[in-house]
Design an enzyme around this catalytic site. Sequence first.
Site, mmCIF file in Angstrom:
data_model
loop_
_atom_site.group_PDB
_atom_site.id
_atom_site.type_symbol
_atom_site.label_atom_id
_atom_site.label_comp_id
_atom_site.label_asym_id
_atom_site.label_seq_id
_atom_site.Cartn_x
_atom_site.Cartn_y
_atom_site.Cartn_z
ATOM 1 N N HIS F 17 -68.677 64.955 -28.370
ATOM 2 C CA HIS F 17 -68.509 66.387 -27.178
ATOM 3 C C HIS F 17 -68.666 67.507 -28.245
ATOM 4 C CE1 HIS F 17 -66.395 63.185 -25.263
ATOM 5 N NE2 HIS F 17 -66.820 63.709 -24.222
ATOM 6 N N LYS F 41 -57.256 59.498 -11.079
ATOM 7 C CA LYS F 41 -57.874 58.709 -12.343
ATOM 8 C C LYS F 41 -56.760 58.796 -13.278
ATOM 9 C CE LYS F 41 -62.377 58.249 -12.137
ATOM 10 N NZ LYS F 41 -63.788 58.942 -12.417
ATOM 11 N N ARG F 90 -75.980 59.225 -24.791
ATOM 12 C CA ARG F 90 -76.032 58.172 -26.435
ATOM 13 C C ARG F 90 -77.325 57.264 -26.603
ATOM 14 N NH1 ARG F 90 -69.511 57.827 -25.352
ATOM 15 N NH2 ARG F 90 -71.117 57.523 -23.241
ATOM 16 N N SER F 128 -64.543 58.706 -25.624
ATOM 17 C CA SER F 128 -63.375 58.288 -25.380
ATOM 18 C C SER F 128 -62.933 57.481 -25.113
ATOM 19 C CB SER F 128 -63.628 59.299 -24.864
ATOM 20 O OG SER F 128 -63.682 60.770 -24.455
#
Lengths: 153, 153, 153, 153, 153, 153
Positions: F17, F41, F90, F128
Amino acid sequence: MKTAIFPGSFDPITKGHESIVKRAAPLFDKIIVAIGDNSSKNRLFDLEKRIEWIKKTFKNEPNIEVMTYKGLTVDFCKEQKANYILRGLRSAIDFEYEQPIAQMNKNLNHNVESFFLITDPEYSAISSTIVKEIHKHGGNISPFIPEGINLDK
Amino acid sequence: MKTAIFPGSFDPITKGHESIVKRAAPLFDKIIVAIGDNSSKNRLFDLEKRIEWIKKTFKNEPNIEVMTYKGLTVDFCKEQKANYILRGLRSAIDFEYEQPIAQMNKNLNHNVESFFLITDPEYSAISSTIVKEIHKHGGNISPFIPEGINLDK
Amino acid sequence: MKTAIFPGSFDPITKGHESIVKRAAPLFDKIIVAIGDNSSKNRLFDLEKRIEWIKKTFKNEPNIEVMTYKGLTVDFCKEQKANYILRGLRSAIDFEYEQPIAQMNKNLNHNVESFFLITDPEYSAISSTIVKEIHKHGGNISPFIPEGINLDK
Amino acid sequence: MKTAIFPGSFDPITKGHESIVKRAAPLFDKIIVAIGDNSSKNRLFDLEKRIEWIKKTFKNEPNIEVMTYKGLTVDFCKEQKANYILRGLRSAIDFEYEQPIAQMNKNLNHNVESFFLITDPEYSAISSTIVKEIHKHGGNISPFIPEGINLDK
Amino acid sequence: MKTAIFPGSFDPITKGHESIVKRAAPLFDKIIVAIGDNSSKNRLFDLEKRIEWIKKTFKNEPNIEVMTYKGLTVDFCKEQKANYILRGLRSAIDFEYEQPIAQMNKNLNHNVESFFLITDPEYSAISSTIVKEIHKHGGNISPFIPEGINLDK
Amino acid sequence: MKTAIFPGSFDPITKGHESIVKRAAPLFDKIIVAIGDNSSKNRLFDLEKRIEWIKKTFKNEPNIEVMTYKGLTVDFCKEQKANYILRGLRSAIDFEYEQPIAQMNKNLNHNVESFFLITDPEYSAISSTIVKEIHKHGGNISPFIPEGINLDK
């Protein structure tokens, strides 16, 4: 009459092609295996040989024909009153290749829908390109092409 | 009689689903939009609502029906004498998800073939999941679901 | 004796190739870096140069050899009593390219297994093709090829 | 001593797992089929059952063991003096999932290399997830799990 | 001054290219549509024609210029004091193609960042390659190229 | 004023990030790192911690701010007069995930364009999710998160 075109160069026809056409045959009244005769591309095998091998492969299937065509596939569809294009998908990369072609064909001729079958696992590694490469180097390609086909004559 | 099952959870039905079914309708005698009623998965919308919206979407299509089923899709196919499963493919990742399912279904029931249509570009970004997410946050989902459907009642 | 073939055209060898072979070296008794000498394909660098650069790259690795071969990789494996093929995977597209080759090789010779390493991130963008392109346009390719290699002589 | 860890949840072991381990067995002195015992994830089958099925699957393979572990796979590798992780790749999406894990594992423990085999085509559609789904709905999963395994007892 | 290079062969320019440049225009002070003049590659359309069509496409956009270049794109960026490269992504396969190029460009010139836009769905099937193929076979390519462009003169 | 939103859950912020935001910073007048505060979430780290770590990461970057938002990202863009969304890619699978979201966001708010940077290779394996997994099992995650961040306090 529901007619599908199964277009390709079939240089040569493989067990993968054979399987897709036979699996789709019950759904259509006629499937035309259509060899795109694009003179600018180099083919390993003569057009005549390629036609002969396809005919032999489907000789017991009354609703499967072989034809050649020049020009756009969608124009050949119109000529043959075929509203369906049939294609096989072996892998995600095949999908990525087929997606824009199917979408452009639909754009060029709204009456033509492309239907896809996913290749059975035992044929998913077979491509005309790999078969030719093995054949050129003297490997045994008989497990990969339809029974009764002999590429050397 | 050529019957296809179009299985899904349709939570809710989207314009993407509608488009696939309508494009495939001319090829089949009957298409059954089949809601898999898997009690263990959480759905946002009631089964009744989902059935109603699908019925409304295809109310002018005489050969499209709505049904629910429990258990394996291939078992429901056998029950309905359906030899075809119909699915849409939006992207390579859809392909990767559908490939093993189609191959396993074929393995479980050799009489069932899965046919795929590639989603039209204007619907390729639509999924029930994204539609629900937008709806939950108060966004306008009417461009993404069939005309005449109101998710709030 | 566990021998692996690391086949390629190495036109030229890159740091990516070097890394894969060195990472795999502890697992095998011998790794043969095998240059496929396919006369029909155009290569930028002479076979002699390519051999020399690979030798230089692995000059301190006693169990890594360089050889050239013609014909099928699996036939060369048999000739060398090698039961393993070693390959690197940089990306999903590499996987899609390697999958049918590995499956066909297994089919042609059941004694040969292909093992894959995933390229270390710092080398995942390097390919002989990109290196050649940069070299042709006068860019500095030294960060991408093994230390001590000079493509100009 | 060249030891490889074959990590997974094996919930349940499939013919795909069995095939990968057996194909890799000649290359290693020992392969440890290692069940990650992560208490936070829900498994369908008891750990004891999963161990028993793996033992049964490899009962004739003297160099294949079964173990369970908690924590990071690379830590378990260190504990077992294993310098290799073995994994199978069925598809591009498997590759995309495995790539960051392999790179992170290398980063966490430079002594551990992950080697990959590409799944044989006949097993490429099989996953524990699909097997469980079929089993739950009463389908016959015996073609997908190792011979002699009975999930119901 | 924030200048971006939009490199390509534009053989011919498509509505996809036009859309990417127009969407990115507000973010940059200048966008240079840069035709890579690589004499070794066969192009269907003359460089002059390709320049003319691009100029016509952006004639109302004051901050969009057309240029040609030889050599590496990053060298042309330096020459033009451009710190940004702009590219469109239509699909996962485009991503796989662009990823190593962007990473190599960054490696060759740390001052240049590549920014990507995802193609709008209605243009995602369009490529210069498909447009040329349709044009060659007499199909109507006007829906796929910018308004006012006539490939035949 | 050219403002970009960099949305995410940042649970926790990673070096990946950090790198994307810093690379993009020269192109925008302001970048808002925007934590989507979606109460449904489960997050591992408190919102306060996540804000603190992002602030610390960019404490020397005057044009980078941290904010939280509820609801649709495009609505937050409108509220902040931000015409750009910034995201990193990515891998192909990231692309497949981002493509429909970007297209839907464009559909919901035509004034918002999503720009993408391709992750530098050294960060392409970091997510993450993986960082949390390693952290949970007691692994050392300091190489994967911004300098000076301590997840344990």
